[in-house]
Design a protein around this motif. Structure first.
Motif, short mmCIF file in Angstrom:
data_model
loop_
_atom_site.label_atom_id
_atom_site.label_comp_id
_atom_site.label_asym_id
_atom_site.label_seq_id
_atom_site.Cartn_x
_atom_site.Cartn_y
_atom_site.Cartn_z
N ALA A 68 -5.99 7.74 -9.54
CA ALA A 68 -5.49 9.10 -9.85
C ALA A 68 -3.98 9.17 -9.60
N ASP A 69 -3.53 8.62 -8.48
CA ASP A 69 -2.08 8.67 -8.16
C ASP A 69 -1.25 8.02 -9.27
N TRP A 70 -1.73 6.86 -9.72
CA TRP A 70 -0.93 6.11 -10.71
C TRP A 70 -1.01 6.78 -12.07
N GLU A 71 -2.15 7.32 -12.43
CA GLU A 71 -2.24 8.03 -13.72
C GLU A 71 -1.43 9.30 -13.68
N ASP A 72 -1.44 10.01 -12.55
CA ASP A 72 -0.60 11.22 -12.44
C ASP A 72 0.87 10.87 -12.63
N ALA A 73 1.23 9.63 -12.22
CA ALA A 73 2.66 9.24 -12.35
C ALA A 73 2.97 8.76 -13.77
N GLY A 74 1.91 8.75 -14.62
CA GLY A 74 2.16 8.36 -16.02
C GLY A 74 1.80 6.93 -16.34
N ALA A 75 1.09 6.24 -15.39
CA ALA A 75 0.75 4.83 -15.65
C ALA A 75 -0.50 4.74 -16.52
N ARG A 76 -0.55 3.68 -17.35
CA ARG A 76 -1.84 3.28 -17.93
C ARG A 76 -2.42 2.31 -16.91
N LEU A 93 7.18 3.94 -11.78
CA LEU A 93 7.17 4.26 -13.23
C LEU A 93 8.57 4.63 -13.72
N SER A 94 9.37 5.19 -12.82
CA SER A 94 10.74 5.55 -13.26
C SER A 94 11.59 4.28 -13.43
N LEU A 95 11.22 3.21 -12.73
CA LEU A 95 11.97 1.95 -12.84
C LEU A 95 11.52 1.13 -14.05
N MET A 96 10.23 1.27 -14.41
CA MET A 96 9.68 0.41 -15.47
C MET A 96 10.12 0.90 -16.85
N ASP A 97 10.15 0.00 -17.82
CA ASP A 97 10.33 0.40 -19.23
C ASP A 97 8.97 0.80 -19.80
N SER A 155 0.85 -1.22 0.00
CA SER A 155 0.00 0.00 0.00
C SER A 155 0.86 1.25 0.00
N GLY A 156 2.12 1.14 0.41
CA GLY A 156 2.97 2.36 0.49
C GLY A 156 3.84 2.56 -0.74
N ILE A 157 3.65 1.73 -1.77
CA ILE A 157 4.53 1.84 -2.96
C ILE A 157 4.31 3.19 -3.65
N ASP A 158 5.43 3.86 -4.04
CA ASP A 158 5.33 5.19 -4.67
C ASP A 158 5.21 5.05 -6.19
N PRO A 159 4.06 5.46 -6.77
CA PRO A 159 3.87 5.30 -8.23
C PRO A 159 4.98 5.96 -9.06
N GLN A 160 5.42 7.15 -8.63
CA GLN A 160 6.46 7.85 -9.41
C GLN A 160 7.72 6.97 -9.51
N GLU A 161 8.10 6.45 -8.33
CA GLU A 161 9.33 5.62 -8.27
C GLU A 161 9.18 4.40 -9.18
#
Ligand code: SAJ
Length: 407
Positions: free
Chosen positions: A389-397, A371-375, A363-369
């Motif tokens: 919203a948190d994950w989409e703001d970080a650029g996730a689909r 997405l920066s690790l993923m290809d 539950s504490g995983i940071d979406p920004q972090e």
């Protein structure tokens, strides 16, 4: 009073410790010599909260010993595993083996209690005749009951004392004696009935849950087709005073729900079997979600069969892993031995990230972090455990299983 408890597993061990803690002289019997040794020297590794300390207290009372051999006792309690074979036929061989061992030491005036979950009819039609090979007669010479357990893994000690119990006794005397025995630690109600009814109650409880999870899963698939969000549907429908829709998920694991419904089936093709198929097909649906996006590496979080446990029996994730055999897949689980690599190692370079279990650690995983690790940028949430919203703001689909609006 001396108790002999067969099967020092996730039910037998806490039950043995509970009785020992209440002052009974308890002998735990298990076929696994390593387990017997570990219990006797208190080195037995258990993740169940509070159980290790509780077991140590019980050992310190001197009331609890373990052995591979039974000894003459006043009461014999059978807590051995009852899995289903690959062809879904129930395997009660461990119950039969325990019955044969008891027949070798049982004496007039003893009582035998079967706690393991079994197909209805097992106590009277299978266990009773095996025990009577001793030359003694059930009811006349020894008591016989089926007393199913209902503890939720992760809350075993609490539920052992608080849950209501069912005593399925062969006669009034067995019922009275079993009630008195369980009253030593059970604070819930103790209901009595006959053995076959008690067997039916237990498998019906888990079948109720499995069928209702299948309904939730079917609604999830329909919502994806029809373009709405099953999680909103369930939340709002459950406002109705008599509606309790369960949660959809990527499959039903554990060694109970995927197993017990088969104890009620012998060839029939009705709702219970269909529900099992629906639940088992959910991992196929997750594969379809993954295949909608280009290949590359898939990172999967959660190997246990459900949140905050280390048990991976019938784990949907391991089923999914075997279905994704055409892709590179990395697994992570903070609780399950063998999958405790770091989150970073698991996620780095991944094209798709799937949350299969809603462990509290996630539950504490940071979406920004992340997405920066993923290809890639695809994040599949099968448990509705992430904030869209948190994950989409970080650029996730962000893909929520059961909600087609998001993919
Ligand atoms: N699951 C869903 N949706 C839900 C609930 C559960 O997909 O709404 C999944 C979970 O993720 C898990 C599986 O179902 O993979 C089983 O989880 P569970 O918590 O329902 O079941 P168990 O096996 O941990 O415990 C059940 C409990 N039985 C009931 O709730 C009727 C427990 O009380 C029993 O003692 C236990 O089986 C057992 O030993 O029989």
């Amino acid at each position: 009073m001396k108790l002999c408890i067969f099967g020092l597993g996730y039910i037998g061990l806490p039950t043995a410790a509970m009785f020992a803690n209440r002052g009974f002289d308890v002998l735990g019997v298990d076929v696994d010599e390593e387990r017997v040794k570990a219990v006797n020297n208190g080195s037995f590794e258990i993740s169940e909260p509070g159980l290790k300390a509780f077991l140590r207290d019980s050992l310190n009372t001197g009331n609890l010993r373990a052995s591979v051999e039974p000894e003459p006792s006043d009461v014999f309690i059978i807590c051995v595993p009852t899995p289903v074979k690959d062809d879904k036929v129930p395997d009660i061989s461990h119950v039969e083996a325990a019955g044969k061992e008891i027949a070798g030491v049982i004496q007039k005036g003893n009582m035998v209690i079967l706690e393991s979950t079994v197909p209805p009819g097992t106590t009277l039609n299978t266990l009773k005749p095996i025990l009577e090979e001793s030359g003694l007669t059930a009811a006349e010479d020894f008591g016989l009951c089926h007393c199913p357990e209902r503890v939720m893994p992760g809350h075993i000690l609490k539920e052992l004392t608080e849950n209501h119990r069912i005593i399925g006794a062969i006669d009034e005397d067995s019922s009275v004696r079993a009630k008195e025995l369980y009253r030593s630690f059970v604070e819930g109600e103790i209901y009595d009935t006959d053995p076959t009814t008690a067997e039916f109650v237990k498998v019906s409880e888990n079948t109720f849950r499995d069928v209702n999870i299948a309904l939730a899963n079917e609604l999830a698939l329909l919502c994806e087709e029809k373009g709405t969000n099953v999680w909103d549907v369930i939340k709002l429908a459950n406002n109705h005073p008599r509606v309790n829709l369960h949660k959809p998920g990527p499959g039903v694991g554990g060694h109970c729900l995927p197993v017990d419904p088969w104890f009620l089936l012998n060839g029939d093709d009705g709702l219970i079997r269909k529900a099992r198929e629906i639940n088992d097909n959910m991992t196929k649906h997750v594969v379809q979600l993954v295949h909608r996006f280009s290949g590359g590496t898939v990172a999967i979080l959660g190997v246990a069969y459900k949140a905050d446990t280390d048990d991976s029996r019938h784990s949907p994730t391991l089923e999914l892993f075997s279905r994704l055999d055409d892709m590179e897949v990395r697994l992570h689980d903070p609780h399950v031995i063998g999958y405790q690599n770091t989150l970073e190692e698991t996620i780095r370079g991944a094209n798709v990230l799937i949350f299969m279990v809603d462990h509290k650690e996630y539950s504490g995983i940071d979406p920004q972090e992340v997405l920066s690790l993923m290809d890639g940028d695809v994040v599949i949430d099968t448990r509705n455990c992430l904030d869209k919203a948190d994950w989409e703001d970080a650029g996730a689909r962000y893909v929520l299983m059961g909600n087609s609006k998001l993919h």
